[in-house]
Design a protein around this motif. Sequence first.
Motif, short mmCIF file in Angstrom:
data_model
loop_
_atom_site.label_atom_id
_atom_site.label_comp_id
_atom_site.label_asym_id
_atom_site.label_seq_id
_atom_site.Cartn_x
_atom_site.Cartn_y
_atom_site.Cartn_z
N LEU A 1 0.83 -1.21 0.00
CA LEU A 1 0.00 0.00 0.00
C LEU A 1 0.86 1.26 0.00
CD1 LEU A 1 -2.85 -0.95 2.49
CD2 LEU A 1 -3.00 -0.79 0.01
N PHE A 2 1.96 1.23 0.76
CA PHE A 2 2.89 2.36 0.74
C PHE A 2 3.57 2.50 -0.62
CE2 PHE A 2 2.79 2.67 5.38
CZ PHE A 2 2.96 4.04 5.56
N ILE A 3 4.00 1.37 -1.20
CA ILE A 3 4.69 1.43 -2.49
C ILE A 3 3.78 2.00 -3.57
CG2 ILE A 3 5.65 -0.02 -4.33
CD1 ILE A 3 6.89 -1.76 -2.11
N PHE A 4 2.52 1.58 -3.58
CA PHE A 4 1.58 2.08 -4.58
C PHE A 4 0.94 3.40 -4.19
CE2 PHE A 4 1.38 -2.57 -5.64
CZ PHE A 4 2.12 -2.45 -6.80
N ASN A 5 1.42 4.02 -3.10
CA ASN A 5 1.04 5.36 -2.65
C ASN A 5 -0.47 5.50 -2.43
OD1 ASN A 5 1.69 7.83 -1.69
ND2 ASN A 5 1.96 8.79 -3.69
N VAL A 6 -1.07 4.51 -1.78
CA VAL A 6 -2.49 4.55 -1.49
C VAL A 6 -2.79 5.60 -0.42
CG1 VAL A 6 -4.40 3.17 -0.55
CG2 VAL A 6 -2.80 2.16 -2.17
N PHE A 7 -1.82 5.89 0.43
CA PHE A 7 -2.02 6.83 1.52
C PHE A 7 -1.81 8.28 1.10
CE2 PHE A 7 -0.49 2.88 3.62
CZ PHE A 7 -1.70 2.52 4.19
N SER A 8 -1.53 8.53 -0.17
CA SER A 8 -1.34 9.88 -0.74
C SER A 8 -0.28 10.68 -0.01
CB SER A 8 -2.66 10.64 -0.76
OG SER A 8 -3.60 9.97 -1.56
N ILE A 9 0.88 10.09 0.18
CA ILE A 9 2.00 10.79 0.79
C ILE A 9 2.66 11.63 -0.30
CG2 ILE A 9 4.24 10.48 1.92
CD1 ILE A 9 3.11 7.91 3.12
N ASP A 10 2.96 12.88 0.00
CA ASP A 10 3.50 13.80 -0.99
C ASP A 10 4.87 13.37 -1.51
OD1 ASP A 10 1.26 15.40 -0.87
OD2 ASP A 10 2.10 16.67 0.72
N ASN A 11 5.72 12.86 -0.65
CA ASN A 11 7.07 12.47 -1.03
C ASN A 11 7.08 11.00 -1.44
OD1 ASN A 11 9.80 12.08 -1.31
ND2 ASN A 11 10.31 13.31 0.51
N THR A 12 7.21 10.75 -2.73
CA THR A 12 7.16 9.38 -3.26
C THR A 12 8.35 8.55 -2.78
OG1 THR A 12 6.07 10.28 -5.20
CG2 THR A 12 6.88 8.06 -5.36
N ALA A 13 9.51 9.17 -2.62
CA ALA A 13 10.70 8.43 -2.18
C ALA A 13 10.50 7.88 -0.77
CB ALA A 13 11.92 9.32 -2.24
N ILE A 14 9.94 8.68 0.10
CA ILE A 14 9.69 8.21 1.47
C ILE A 14 8.66 7.09 1.47
CG2 ILE A 14 8.71 8.86 3.71
CD1 ILE A 14 10.03 11.58 3.37
N SER A 15 7.61 7.24 0.69
CA SER A 15 6.58 6.22 0.60
C SER A 15 7.16 4.89 0.08
CB SER A 15 5.46 6.69 -0.30
OG SER A 15 4.45 5.73 -0.42
N ALA A 16 7.98 4.95 -0.95
CA ALA A 16 8.58 3.74 -1.50
C ALA A 16 9.58 3.12 -0.53
CB ALA A 16 9.26 4.05 -2.83
N THR A 17 10.33 3.95 0.19
CA THR A 17 11.30 3.43 1.16
C THR A 17 10.61 2.72 2.30
OG1 THR A 17 12.83 5.22 0.60
CG2 THR A 17 13.20 4.07 2.68
N VAL A 18 9.59 3.35 2.87
CA VAL A 18 8.85 2.73 3.97
C VAL A 18 8.19 1.44 3.49
CG1 VAL A 18 6.89 3.01 5.53
CG2 VAL A 18 8.52 4.87 5.23
N GLY A 19 7.61 1.47 2.29
CA GLY A 19 6.99 0.27 1.74
C GLY A 19 7.98 -0.85 1.53
#
Length: 70
Positions: free
Chosen positions: A33-51
Amino acid sequence: MRPSGNNGTGMPRGARFVFGIFMILFYIGVGLLFIFNVFSIDNTAISATVGGILCAYGVWRGIRLFLGSN
């Protein structure tokens, strides 16, 4: 005295195994869910890293469950 099958954890072995599988699926699912940015986080790099970290941890838990070191 009969062994209880819970290895001193207070939880039966079967329940511990089912809980382990559930947590593996949970970590990998939330990671995706984090990798596909379902949570609408502005910073894609952070979202992909956490995922990625969550997915890697889910795989690590799966390996540990398979090897029986849980």
